[in-house]
Design an enzyme around this catalytic site. Structure first.
Site, PDB file in Angstrom:
ATOM      1  N   ARG A 123       0.828  -1.212   0.000  1.00  0.00           N
ATOM      2  CA  ARG A 123       0.000   0.000   0.000  1.00  0.00           C
ATOM      3  C   ARG A 123       0.860   1.259   0.000  1.00  0.00           C
ATOM      4  O   ARG A 123       0.418   2.323  -0.439  1.00  0.00           O
ATOM      5  CB  ARG A 123      -0.986  -0.033   1.170  1.00  0.00           C
ATOM      6  CG  ARG A 123      -2.196  -0.910   0.850  1.00  0.00           C
ATOM      7  CD  ARG A 123      -2.893  -1.391   2.088  1.00  0.00           C
ATOM      8  NE  ARG A 123      -2.196  -2.532   2.674  1.00  0.00           N
ATOM      9  CZ  ARG A 123      -2.310  -2.922   3.916  1.00  0.00           C
ATOM     10  NH1 ARG A 123      -3.083  -2.274   4.739  1.00  0.00           N
ATOM     11  NH2 ARG A 123      -1.636  -3.973   4.355  1.00  0.00           N
TER      12      ARG A 123
ATOM     13  N   GLU B 288       3.289  -6.550  13.330  1.00  0.00           N
ATOM     14  CA  GLU B 288       2.259  -6.643  14.371  1.00  0.00           C
ATOM     15  C   GLU B 288       1.726  -8.079  14.407  1.00  0.00           C
ATOM     16  O   GLU B 288       1.389  -8.597  15.450  1.00  0.00           O
ATOM     17  CB  GLU B 288       1.128  -5.652  14.076  1.00  0.00           C
ATOM     18  CG  GLU B 288       0.124  -5.528  15.216  1.00  0.00           C
ATOM     19  CD  GLU B 288      -1.058  -4.624  14.870  1.00  0.00           C
ATOM     20  OE1 GLU B 288      -1.151  -4.165  13.720  1.00  0.00           O
ATOM     21  OE2 GLU B 288      -1.889  -4.406  15.762  1.00  0.00           O
TER      22      GLU B 288
END
Ligand code: AMP
Length: 173
Positions: free
Chosen positions: A61, A98
């Site tokens: 992205r 994460e």
């Protein structure tokens, strides 16, 4: 533009306990990419970080936002990619996400010594991805002068992993 009202929250994606911040509705908005780029430009102008030679976009992205930003600044774009995608000689750094672990690569000859660059991505969570990209930039000899993120997850305190240069983020959770 109220980015938060257009970004979509997807609970438990890609795994339980993660709220995925889905920017695709914002990208699909006719003014979305323009407003994001304007937000980055305003933020960096306020920081007086000076001329930028190149934008570094993190797969995938970060490619969308980074390329748009490069176009607005009239500068180059260099991709930092997932392993085994770049065809020429690369530098490689492994890092923690994460959710899970991964590695990133950059072409060894993508940047010139002393070039002033900004790293762009959609989200800063723990900061591990951006810190890995910063390490890659330094291996090329370029000078990292800032980071731009559309979204910052404050509760993960990813800024701590990126101590040296200023950060512009446009939406905070
Ligand atoms: P981190 O390395 O922990 O800062 O994670 C940042 C990278 O993971 C970015 O490239 C994001 O695209 C992705 N990411 C991490 N957490 C989220 C989230 N909650 N929603 C969307 N993308 C995320």
């Amino acid at each position: 533009m109220d980015f938060k009202s257009i970004i979509r929250d997807i609970p438990d994606f890609p795994q339980k306990g993660i709220i995925f911040r889905d920017i695709t509705p914002l990208l699909a908005h006719p003014q979305g990419i323009t407003k994001i780029v304007q937000g980055f430009q305003t933020g960096f102008d306020q920081l007086n970080i000076g001329a930028i030679n190149c934008i570094i976009g993190i797969e995938s992205r970060g490619f969308i936002l980074g390329a748009a930003m490069a176009m607005a600044l009239g500068c180059g774009f260099v991709p930092v990619r997932k392993p085994k995608k770049l065809p020429s000689a690369v530098f490689r750094v492994e890092y923690a996400l994460e959710y899970g672990t991964d590695a990133l690569e950059i072409h060894q000859d993508a940047l010139k010594t002393g070039e002033r660059v900004i790293i762009i991505d959609d989200v800063i969570a723990t900061g591990g991805t951006a810190a890995a990209a910063a390490q890659l930039v330094r291996q090329t000899g370029a000078e990292l002068v800032g980071y731009g993120f559309l979204i910052e997850l404050d509760f993960l305190n990813g800024r701590k992993a990126l101590p040296e240069v200023p950060i512009v983020s446009l939406v905070n959770y």
